[in-house]
Scaffold this motif. Sequence first.
Motif, PDB file in Angstrom:
ATOM      1  N   THR A   1       4.223   5.458   6.208  1.00  0.00           N
ATOM      2  CA  THR A   1       5.256   4.531   6.692  1.00  0.00           C
ATOM      3  C   THR A   1       6.055   5.073   7.857  1.00  0.00           C
ATOM      4  O   THR A   1       6.846   4.333   8.458  1.00  0.00           O
ATOM      5  CB  THR A   1       6.233   4.191   5.548  1.00  0.00           C
ATOM      6  N   MET A   2       5.915   6.350   8.186  1.00  0.00           N
ATOM      7  CA  MET A   2       6.661   6.910   9.326  1.00  0.00           C
ATOM      8  C   MET A   2       5.829   7.973  10.012  1.00  0.00           C
ATOM      9  O   MET A   2       4.970   8.620   9.400  1.00  0.00           O
ATOM     10  CB  MET A   2       7.994   7.513   8.863  1.00  0.00           C
TER      11      MET A   2
ATOM     12  N   THR B   1       0.811  -1.218   0.000  1.00  0.00           N
ATOM     13  CA  THR B   1       0.000   0.000   0.000  1.00  0.00           C
ATOM     14  C   THR B   1       0.844   1.267   0.000  1.00  0.00           C
ATOM     15  O   THR B   1       0.347   2.339  -0.332  1.00  0.00           O
ATOM     16  CB  THR B   1      -0.923   0.013   1.232  1.00  0.00           C
ATOM     17  N   ALA B   2       2.116   1.182   0.382  1.00  0.00           N
ATOM     18  CA  ALA B   2       3.005   2.350   0.367  1.00  0.00           C
ATOM     19  C   ALA B   2       4.447   1.863   0.332  1.00  0.00           C
ATOM     20  O   ALA B   2       4.793   0.855   0.954  1.00  0.00           O
ATOM     21  CB  ALA B   2       2.775   3.238   1.587  1.00  0.00           C
ATOM     22  N   ALA B   3       5.294   2.574  -0.404  1.00  0.00           N
ATOM     23  CA  ALA B   3       6.728   2.270  -0.487  1.00  0.00           C
ATOM     24  C   ALA B   3       7.474   3.604  -0.517  1.00  0.00           C
ATOM     25  O   ALA B   3       7.437   4.315  -1.526  1.00  0.00           O
ATOM     26  CB  ALA B   3       7.053   1.444  -1.721  1.00  0.00           C
TER      27      ALA B   3
ATOM     28  N   LEU C   1      10.900   2.001   2.846  1.00  0.00           N
ATOM     29  CA  LEU C   1       9.958   1.599   3.889  1.00  0.00           C
ATOM     30  C   LEU C   1       8.694   1.069   3.223  1.00  0.00           C
ATOM     31  O   LEU C   1       8.111   1.745   2.357  1.00  0.00           O
ATOM     32  CB  LEU C   1       9.625   2.789   4.789  1.00  0.00           C
ATOM     33  N   VAL C   2       8.270  -0.109   3.612  1.00  0.00           N
ATOM     34  CA  VAL C   2       7.172  -0.800   2.930  1.00  0.00           C
ATOM     35  C   VAL C   2       6.019  -0.984   3.897  1.00  0.00           C
ATOM     36  O   VAL C   2       6.189  -1.511   5.008  1.00  0.00           O
ATOM     37  CB  VAL C   2       7.641  -2.167   2.380  1.00  0.00           C
ATOM     38  N   ARG C   3       4.828  -0.597   3.451  1.00  0.00           N
ATOM     39  CA  ARG C   3       3.588  -0.855   4.189  1.00  0.00           C
ATOM     40  C   ARG C   3       2.837  -1.952   3.444  1.00  0.00           C
ATOM     41  O   ARG C   3       2.511  -1.810   2.256  1.00  0.00           O
ATOM     42  CB  ARG C   3       2.743   0.412   4.276  1.00  0.00           C
TER      43      ARG C   3
END
Length: 808
Positions: A565-566, A528-530, A646-648
Amino acid sequence: MRGRGAFAGIFVALAFAATLVGACGVLLESALRAHAPVDRFGAAAAVVTGPRNVTDQMGRFADEPEEQSRPLTEPGPVPVAAAAGLRGVPGVRDVVADVSFPAVLSSGRPVTGHGWESAALRPYRLNAGRAPLAPDEVVLSRSSGMAPGAVVRIQVDGPPRRYRVSGLVSEGPAAAFFTAATAAALDGRPGLADALAVLGDPDEDALRRAVPGLAVSFGTERGDAEDPAVAAARPDIVELSASLGGVAVMTALVVVGGLIVLSVRERAREFALLRAVGATPGQVRGRLLRETLRVGAPGALAGGALSLGAGAALHAAMVRKGVLPDGFGLALGPLPVLAAVATTLLAATATAFLASLRPSRIRPVEALGEAAAENPRLPRWRVVTGAVFLLAGLNALGFSAGATGAAANASIGGLVISLIVATAFLGPLVARAGNRVLGRAARAASPVAGRMAQHAAGTAALRAGSLITPVALAVAFAGVQLFAQSTVAHAARTQAEEGNRADRIVVAAGPGLPRGAAGSVRRVPGVTAATPVKRTGVVMAVKELGEKNLRSLNGSGIGSDASATMDPGVSSGRLGDLRGDAVALSRDVAGGLHVGSTAPLWLADGTRIRARVVAVYDRGLGFGDVLLPHDLVAAHSASPLDDRVLVRGRADLSAVTAAYTGARVVTPDAFEAGLSQEIRLQGFVSLLVVAAITGFILIGLVTTLAVATAARRREFALLRLVGATRRQVLRMLRLEAAIVLGTGIAVGALIAAVTLTAFAARVTGLPLPSVPPLACAVILLGVAGSGAAAILLPARAVLRRRTPPSLS
């Protein structure tokens, strides 16, 4: 000569002080002279790069600005077109536009990519094969293990590509040479080069005039153009060595001063007799100063000689642990030795002069009376001076509470020293207060021996005050240095853990991840996010207590989906607005800036922008002081690679890791463990400081206590003559040691607690320092154990005689 024990202690203390000060001088001289080694530009007469420093007008007052400068962490690019002007300078044979970019071979071996023309700069020489002629050809170092004609896959800023090895060059730094056009395309900055290397024998002034606004390096400065890391580290090492040297000098003043005061007290009868038989005050002072120099000069010279080895060992340890970059050279010269000898001798003579004032000023008729009984009243100048240092310490406490980042860290050293010096001047008053409290406990433990111990400590408050100071200094200094670092490390780990929203993190074993890796991850079903993250450094004016100072700050370039992611703890604004020339700042460096303000700053390559503040966040220790748009950072970086993604989402990322050499997936816990290791390495300097200074303090503490105990022979003899047994005297001494050491430990712990509370409140937002119980116990038991041994062992030696010692 009487007072041999005290003079031996002064010799040892001055030797260690000179060693420590000289070692700091070696580190300082190395930093002032440090240049990265010249390797890749060895054949170049000069190297032209973009500006390597940021300079701006800052100031304490608006009408009196001062010029401040900070080094850049990455080389600024230069236009290739500038080579034409350089070729017209007399003596220039050729100009090579050098580009450098990280690459990874299919074996996982990292290399540096260049155009083939750059091979002449070291120079590299062909050992086999020929130069690259086609876009798919490459020349590798012989250490790669490849042979001419072999096919190798090389990853630069995308998936690995196939290249045919056309030749091999001689041994040297691992490199890959492409055709000039291929290298320019892989570098990704058309019309720009990392450096223009000048071959020939040009005139220096003419060369500089040919490229105004650019940096031209000759001689050893060519190393800084090749590797800016050494130059970037230089200001921090200068500040560190100067700060450590200052602390060492102040510590020497406290330790050596206490020994000299004890020496004067031990010889009070001698000085009284001299005054009684007609010696003038000047003669008494001159005698003490000459004796101090006769002992101090050999000690300072011995320490100065040892300081070169100590400085070299300190430098080697810092390089080995990565605190200093590779190539940060060691400079050994006479200046640190001379400075160490001069400083320690000046400290010794100054403290000896102050200690001699009272015994030299008393009138001859009062001299013997002064020697027989200790004056219970402190001189007014001593009380006033102690109060001044106490106020200075409280002022430093207020500064620490209002400072940010590095300034807050630096202020705690001044706070500790101020409070310790105040303790040294007001020591007798502190000793009497501690005696009233701990003396009652001693009497409760043993009525007879406890009463004797309380009486002995109370009637010799000056002696007790001299003993309390090094005890408090050891506890306070070791505690503050160790636990300030542990507080920062714990807060950084906590903030990083609390702010992480990623399920997994893609990292690289080599120099980094290609920019396309984040897009590849984002296209995997279930993600869903990178968010790509690229570390960087910026230079920015930070407001500290109303003043603006240029600071080098750590930061990151982050992708547009970073809010998924953060969580850096945004207190105002939105992280989603981070695009274009926007910036997000931690509260530690924001100062008076707020959302909507404009923050002038310099990017890693020296480009100045006026960034719009779109967010202010609280977790600066965990996420860095500055967050910038990823595209902005990548456009002004020497390397196109990202540090991590960072991977979600919990999708299968094996296809991505297979597509990029060295890529792998780690859990957030594993990644945080790696960050913890980096934080521990950053705290290595603090450990070195604690080990060096605290070791010196403990040596002074043991010497001081041993000398003070051995000087009480007459007192022990009198106790034995009036009927006290050896066991009773030793019990009295144990209880007296508990009173004196307990008071010193309590004062040191109070100073450390006040300092650390103020530091933690400013750095972490909460007045809760991180104090590991085991480290705290080691400090307290180490100081108490060494102090008790220094008191009881000499006393046992004195009392071991069957007959009481003579009263003479």
